[in-house]
Design a protein around this motif. Structure first.
Motif, short mmCIF file in Angstrom:
data_model
loop_
_atom_site.label_atom_id
_atom_site.label_comp_id
_atom_site.label_asym_id
_atom_site.label_seq_id
_atom_site.Cartn_x
_atom_site.Cartn_y
_atom_site.Cartn_z
N GLN A 24 0.84 -1.20 0.00
CA GLN A 24 0.00 0.00 0.00
C GLN A 24 0.87 1.24 0.00
O GLN A 24 0.60 2.21 -0.69
N CYS A 27 2.28 2.39 -3.55
CA CYS A 27 1.35 2.70 -4.64
C CYS A 27 0.85 4.13 -4.54
O CYS A 27 0.33 4.54 -3.50
N HIS A 29 -1.63 5.28 -6.50
CA HIS A 29 -3.08 5.11 -6.63
C HIS A 29 -3.39 3.63 -6.44
O HIS A 29 -3.45 2.87 -7.42
N ASN A 31 -6.04 1.92 -5.70
CA ASN A 31 -7.24 1.44 -6.39
C ASN A 31 -6.92 1.11 -7.85
O ASN A 31 -7.28 0.04 -8.35
N ARG A 32 -6.23 1.99 -8.53
CA ARG A 32 -5.88 1.79 -9.94
C ARG A 32 -4.93 0.59 -10.10
O ARG A 32 -5.08 -0.20 -11.02
N LEU A 34 -4.72 -2.06 -8.15
CA LEU A 34 -5.46 -3.31 -7.94
C LEU A 34 -6.30 -3.67 -9.17
O LEU A 34 -6.40 -4.83 -9.54
N HIS A 35 -6.88 -2.67 -9.81
CA HIS A 35 -7.63 -2.92 -11.04
C HIS A 35 -6.70 -3.40 -12.16
O HIS A 35 -7.07 -4.28 -12.94
N GLU A 59 -11.11 1.55 1.80
CA GLU A 59 -11.64 1.89 0.47
C GLU A 59 -11.38 0.81 -0.59
O GLU A 59 -12.00 0.84 -1.65
N VAL A 60 -10.46 -0.13 -0.32
CA VAL A 60 -10.11 -1.11 -1.36
C VAL A 60 -10.37 -2.56 -0.96
O VAL A 60 -10.13 -3.46 -1.74
N ASP A 62 -12.92 -4.33 -0.88
CA ASP A 62 -13.80 -5.07 -1.78
C ASP A 62 -13.10 -5.46 -3.09
O ASP A 62 -13.63 -6.26 -3.86
N LEU A 63 -11.89 -4.94 -3.33
CA LEU A 63 -11.16 -5.24 -4.55
C LEU A 63 -10.09 -6.32 -4.37
O LEU A 63 -9.60 -6.86 -5.36
#
Length: 81
Positions: A24, A27, A29, A31-32, A34-35, A59-60, A62-63
């Motif tokens: 974490q 990074c 971003h 979220n980006r 992980l996508h 915030e992440v 769920d990803l």
């Protein structure tokens, strides 16, 4: 732990990785990133250092497929040569 993990994700996926974990703290971003891992057909995971509060991942969650909580900080401190 590597800097700019986004640039390595395609190579790891192409080499056959099925799980890719990123720190974490490394990074820009998360979220980006992980996508990007998911887009390359891998299961994304997040690693946090001991001092990082778990709620930093709210915030992440769920990803991600899994979370690794380090018990020591990454690096070579105390390594005997």
């Amino acid at each position: 732990m590597i800097e700019n993990p986004d640039q390595f994700i395609p190579a790891f996926a192409e080499a056959g990785a099925t799980w890719i974990l990123v720190h974490q703290e490394a990074c820009t971003h998360l979220n980006r990133t992980l996508h990007l891992i998911t887009d390359h057909g891998c299961k994304p995971g997040v690693v946090i250092n001991p001092a990082t509060p778990v709620h930093a991942l709210d915030e992440v969650l769920d990803l991600v497929h899994h979370v690794l909580v380090m018990s020591v900080n990454p690096g070579f401190a105390g390594k005997i040569y």
